[in-house]
Write a protein that holds these residues in place. Structure first.
Motif, short mmCIF file in Angstrom:
data_model
loop_
_atom_site.label_atom_id
_atom_site.label_comp_id
_atom_site.label_asym_id
_atom_site.label_seq_id
_atom_site.Cartn_x
_atom_site.Cartn_y
_atom_site.Cartn_z
N ASP A 36 0.83 -1.21 0.00
CA ASP A 36 0.00 0.00 0.00
C ASP A 36 0.87 1.26 0.00
O ASP A 36 0.54 2.25 -0.66
CB ASP A 36 -0.92 0.01 1.22
CG ASP A 36 -2.00 -1.07 1.14
OD1 ASP A 36 -2.24 -1.61 0.04
OD2 ASP A 36 -2.60 -1.37 2.19
N LEU A 37 1.98 1.20 0.75
CA LEU A 37 2.89 2.36 0.76
C LEU A 37 3.53 2.53 -0.62
O LEU A 37 3.69 3.66 -1.09
CB LEU A 37 3.97 2.16 1.83
CG LEU A 37 5.05 3.24 1.89
CD1 LEU A 37 4.44 4.62 2.08
CD2 LEU A 37 6.05 2.93 3.01
N THR A 38 3.89 1.44 -1.25
CA THR A 38 4.47 1.51 -2.60
C THR A 38 3.49 2.17 -3.57
O THR A 38 3.86 3.06 -4.35
CB THR A 38 4.83 0.11 -3.11
OG1 THR A 38 5.86 -0.44 -2.29
CG2 THR A 38 5.31 0.14 -4.56
N VAL A 39 2.24 1.73 -3.52
CA VAL A 39 1.22 2.29 -4.41
C VAL A 39 1.03 3.78 -4.13
O VAL A 39 0.91 4.60 -5.06
CB VAL A 39 -0.12 1.53 -4.24
CG1 VAL A 39 -1.24 2.23 -5.00
CG2 VAL A 39 0.03 0.09 -4.73
N ALA A 40 1.01 4.15 -2.85
CA ALA A 40 0.83 5.56 -2.49
C ALA A 40 2.00 6.41 -2.98
O ALA A 40 1.79 7.50 -3.53
CB ALA A 40 0.69 5.68 -0.97
N LEU A 41 3.22 5.91 -2.81
CA LEU A 41 4.39 6.65 -3.29
C LEU A 41 4.40 6.76 -4.81
O LEU A 41 4.71 7.81 -5.37
CB LEU A 41 5.68 5.96 -2.81
CG LEU A 41 6.03 6.13 -1.33
CD1 LEU A 41 7.18 5.21 -0.95
CD2 LEU A 41 6.37 7.58 -1.02
N ARG A 42 4.07 5.67 -5.46
CA ARG A 42 4.07 5.66 -6.93
C ARG A 42 3.07 6.68 -7.47
O ARG A 42 3.35 7.41 -8.43
CB ARG A 42 3.74 4.26 -7.42
CG ARG A 42 4.14 3.98 -8.86
CD ARG A 42 4.26 2.49 -9.11
NE ARG A 42 3.07 1.76 -8.70
CZ ARG A 42 3.09 0.51 -8.20
NH1 ARG A 42 4.25 -0.11 -8.04
NH2 ARG A 42 1.99 -0.09 -7.87
N ALA A 43 1.90 6.74 -6.85
CA ALA A 43 0.87 7.69 -7.30
C ALA A 43 1.27 9.13 -6.98
O ALA A 43 1.05 10.04 -7.79
CB ALA A 43 -0.47 7.34 -6.65
N ALA A 44 1.86 9.32 -5.79
CA ALA A 44 2.20 10.68 -5.37
C ALA A 44 3.36 11.26 -6.16
O ALA A 44 3.38 12.45 -6.48
CB ALA A 44 2.52 10.69 -3.88
N LEU A 45 4.33 10.42 -6.49
CA LEU A 45 5.54 10.91 -7.17
C LEU A 45 5.38 10.98 -8.68
O LEU A 45 6.13 11.70 -9.35
CB LEU A 45 6.72 10.02 -6.81
CG LEU A 45 7.14 10.09 -5.34
CD1 LEU A 45 8.18 9.03 -5.02
CD2 LEU A 45 7.69 11.47 -5.00
N GLY A 46 4.45 10.21 -9.23
CA GLY A 46 4.17 10.29 -10.65
C GLY A 46 5.32 9.84 -11.54
O GLY A 46 6.14 9.01 -11.17
N GLU A 47 5.39 10.43 -12.70
CA GLU A 47 6.40 10.10 -13.70
C GLU A 47 7.69 10.89 -13.46
O GLU A 47 7.70 11.85 -12.68
CB GLU A 47 5.87 10.41 -15.11
CG GLU A 47 4.62 9.64 -15.49
CD GLU A 47 4.86 8.14 -15.51
OE1 GLU A 47 5.97 7.74 -15.91
OE2 GLU A 47 3.94 7.39 -15.13
N PRO A 48 8.79 10.50 -14.11
CA PRO A 48 10.05 11.23 -13.94
C PRO A 48 9.92 12.73 -14.19
O PRO A 48 10.55 13.53 -13.49
CB PRO A 48 10.98 10.57 -14.96
CG PRO A 48 10.47 9.17 -15.07
CD PRO A 48 8.97 9.28 -14.93
#
Length: 201
Positions: free
Chosen positions: A112-124
């Motif tokens: 869940d933390l991975t998903v949250a970080l991935r969504a929050a940080l977006g693309e390069p």
């Protein structure tokens, strides 16, 4: 008659040698499982800490900050430990034990933390825009490094677990009960792919 005795002695010596070799190898692998699991626990803890810092840094929008902070708290504080903390000494234990926290599945909490970080940080490109903010680049690079180290630690741990399971599955180990009552180690399953590639060094 003497030749038969010598053959029997030689056979016993060979079997004893194989038993000793397998037992030592199995013991070393079990110790490596504990070591790599402790390392993984440390790396995941650092990932949760830096995720919480990111959530409170002001770099994310309000909704993403709340989601990341909640996920970091669940993974870092409320979920089961991979290596239990000895309440008497306040240190990481070396034996498997019952969860000492809220009983949330650690793999799910970390995913869940991975998903949250991935969504929050977006693309390069999105991260480059964030990095333009004063002091942001160092924090973003720290997040990236912590995520990558946790990913490597889990990979190493699971490789050792596979090696243990393979050795314990051999007929020789099972026939002579070389594993004793040691519990079967389990791989740590979670989504840890926050970034597409390794961080720049």
């Amino acid at each position: 008659m003497a030749e038969i005795v010598l053959l029997v002695i030689a056979g016993v010596a060979i079997v004893a040698g194989l038993l000793l070799w397998h037992a030592r190898r199995l013991d070393r692998l079990h110790r490596r499982v504990l070591d790599t699991r402790a390392i993984l626990e440390t790396q995941l803890g650092q990932r949760s800490e830096v995720a919480a810092q990111l959530a409170h840094s002001g770099l994310l929008d309000a909704a993403s900050s709340v989601v990341v902070a909640e996920a970091a708290w669940q993974a870092g504080i409320h979920a089961d430990r991979l290596i239990p903390i000895d309440p008497a000494h306040g240190s990481i234990g070396t034996r498997a034990a019952a969860p000492l926290t809220g009983g949330l599945d650690r793999g799910q909490a970390e995913s869940d933390l991975t998903v949250a970080l991935r969504a929050a940080l977006g693309e390069p490109a999105d991260r480059e825009l964030m990095a333009a903010t004063s002091g942001a680049r160092e924090l973003l690079e720290q997040v990236e490094r912590c995520c990558y180290r946790a990913q490597l630690a889990r990979r190493f741990h699971n490789e050792v677990v596979v090696a243990v399971l393979s050795l314990r599955g051999s007929w020789f180990v099972r026939f002579f009960h070389l594993a004793g009552r040691a519990p079967l180690p389990r791989p740590v399953d979670m989504d840890d792919a926050v970034f597409d590639q390794a961080p720049r060094t």
